[in-house]
Design an enzyme around this catalytic site. Structure first.
Site, PDB file in Angstrom:
ATOM      1  N   HIS A  45       0.785  -1.240   0.000  1.00 14.03           N
ATOM      2  CA  HIS A  45       0.000   0.000   0.000  1.00 14.03           C
ATOM      3  C   HIS A  45       0.828   1.307   0.000  1.00 14.03           C
ATOM      4  CE1 HIS A  45       0.867  -0.695   4.190  1.00 14.03           C
ATOM      5  NE2 HIS A  45      -0.162  -1.492   4.388  1.00 14.03           N
ATOM      6  N   ASP A  59      -6.080  -4.238   0.283  1.00 15.78           N
ATOM      7  CA  ASP A  59      -5.895  -4.136   1.736  1.00 15.78           C
ATOM      8  C   ASP A  59      -7.248  -4.226   2.439  1.00 15.78           C
ATOM      9  OD1 ASP A  59      -4.784  -3.901   4.237  1.00 15.78           O
ATOM     10  OD2 ASP A  59      -4.269  -1.786   4.069  1.00 15.78           O
TER      11      ASP A  59
END
Length: 426
Positions: free
Chosen positions: A233, A306
């Site tokens: 991320h 995520d």
């Protein structure tokens, strides 16, 4: 069993849509072409209704919370949520209770996956015991128990020496180190991006350097050890530039970006609302542009969600007390198609590749393509109908600020090994 999928479209290398039929048999793709006209006796015929047929989406970053936090999500509900989003292969993080830091604990999770999952789940193992110690796990033993890769996602590895030793161990057995990059000594209690918005809301901010400084450390260690180093991320312009330069210097580094970081920024946060609390946080507009540019120039390799479910009670409070996390499995393709393909910023081919082919390639997975002879892991998306993201999800949780948004790209079907694991219905 012979199954025909008719009246579907695939996106080609030159970003054109070609109408095709696809023949599935014995869990594999048998043929692609104009098959309905060939008079073959199929056991089942599925009408794609002019939908887009893609390889099954691949998500290298999800949290399914089992064992230990089943009130947030389970393997069963998490995999069903992934199937609804068109994902057929997902990689689950190890911040669980117990942490799968031994062969026995990892075997238990893999047995749960075999029993309860509707999609293919590849389970991560941690880098250190209990995720927060400085004692390395037995890398070789966990690889033997089918660990996908090694990560301390959620906390990161705080000591350079521990990360160096971990990279050496992983490189020796040809496994990847996947890093949540966050220098905890630079957090200072932050709950959102440090900037004008955090000051206006009176909330402690998280500096960009909290992320990028640890990436800078790690790419040097990755160069020293030769390990495959994957960054989770990515969210800041400084991080993108560090990775860009590392790639230019031959470091084996790959990385992912999440839809929410591409679509939203800190100025979208107008109140102290726990649904906007995620780690890393929504950043500034110049960070957002750097992420988009990084995807386009190849610095950023792929898109991952995520997917991080939490209960309504946990998220329905101030950012000061709410846990970090946003769900994403059911909305990722819709959001990317609506915000980037429909607006002409990305091509459909690019988005499909970033969510299928590329993550498969960088981790050596046998998925992500629509080829004769490959496993029949596929999704069909409706690119015509506009729908509203609902408050109720297949996931146990609904912690996302995208509820109520109008999107295009709803999943019609998801197939795993040629079997339907999601059907929208009529």
């Amino acid at each position: 069993m012979k199954t025909l999928i008719k009246n579907g479209y695939i996106v080609t290398k030159d970003n054109k849509l070609n109408q095709v039929d696809i023949w599935l048999e014995d869990s594999k793709i048998k043929a692609i072409g104009q098959l309905e006209k060939e008079g073959i006796d199929f056991d089942e015929v599925i009408d794609a209704k002019a939908g887009l047929i893609t390889p099954g989406l691949v998500d290298v970053h999800v949290h399914f919370r089992e064992p230990g936090f089943e009130y947030k999500e389970t393997i069963e509900t998490g995999s069903a949520s992934a199937a609804k989003g068109g994902f057929t292969t997902v990689c689950a993080m190890p911040n669980l209770n117990p942490v799968p830091d031994t062969k026995e604990k990892l075997k238990d999770i893999n047995e749960r996956i075999e029993k309860d999952s509707s999609v293919k789940i590849l389970q991560y193992a941690p880098i250190t015991k209990e995720l927060n110690s400085e004692e390395l796990v037995d890398f070789k033993a966990l690889k033997e128990e089918k660990a996908f890769a090694f990560t301390n996602d959620g906390v990161g590895v705080q000591t350079a020496g521990v990360m160096y030793q971990a990279m050496k161990e992983a490189a020796n057995i040809d496994m990847a180190i996947v890093a949540h990059t966050e220098d905890e000594s630079l957090l200072f209690g932050g709950v959102m991006h440090k900037g004008e918005v955090s000051e206006k809301l009176g909330l402690p901010g998280i500096m960009s350097a909290t992320e990028s400084s640890q990436i800078a450390r790690d790419v040097l260690l990755a160069k020293e050890t030769g390990v495959h180093y994957h960054v989770c991320h990515v969210s800041t312009k400084e991080s993108v530039e560090v990775i860009r330069q590392a790639k230019k210097h031959g470091v084996h580094v790959t990385c992912e970006v999440c839809p929410h970081h591409l679509i939203m920024k800190d100025t979208d946060i107008t109140e102290d609302n726990g649904r906007f609390k995620m780690n890393p946080p929504l950043r500034a507009s110049d960070d957002q542009q750097a992420l988009i540019d990084g995807l386009l120039d190849g610095t950023i390799d792929c898109i991952a969600t995520d997917h991080a479910p939490h209960s309504h009670e946990e998220k329905n409070q101030s950012m000061l007390h709410s846990p970090f996390g946003i769900i994403g499995s059911e909305t990722a393709f819709q959001l990317m198609y609506t915000h980037f393909v429909k607006t002409g910023r990305f091509t459909l081919e690019q988005v499909v590749n970033w969510m299928t082919k590329v993550p498969s390639e960088i981790f050596g997975l046998e998925t992500g393509t629509l080829n004769i002879g490959s496993q029949a892991d596929m999704a069909i998306f409706d690119l015509q109908k506009q729908v509203e993201i609902p408050e109720e999800f297949v996931s146990k949780s609904n912690n996302t600020p995208f509820i109520g948004e109008q999107v295009i790209g709803e999943t019609i079907y998801t197939f795993v090994d040629g079997k339907v694991v999601w059907h929208r219905g009529e």
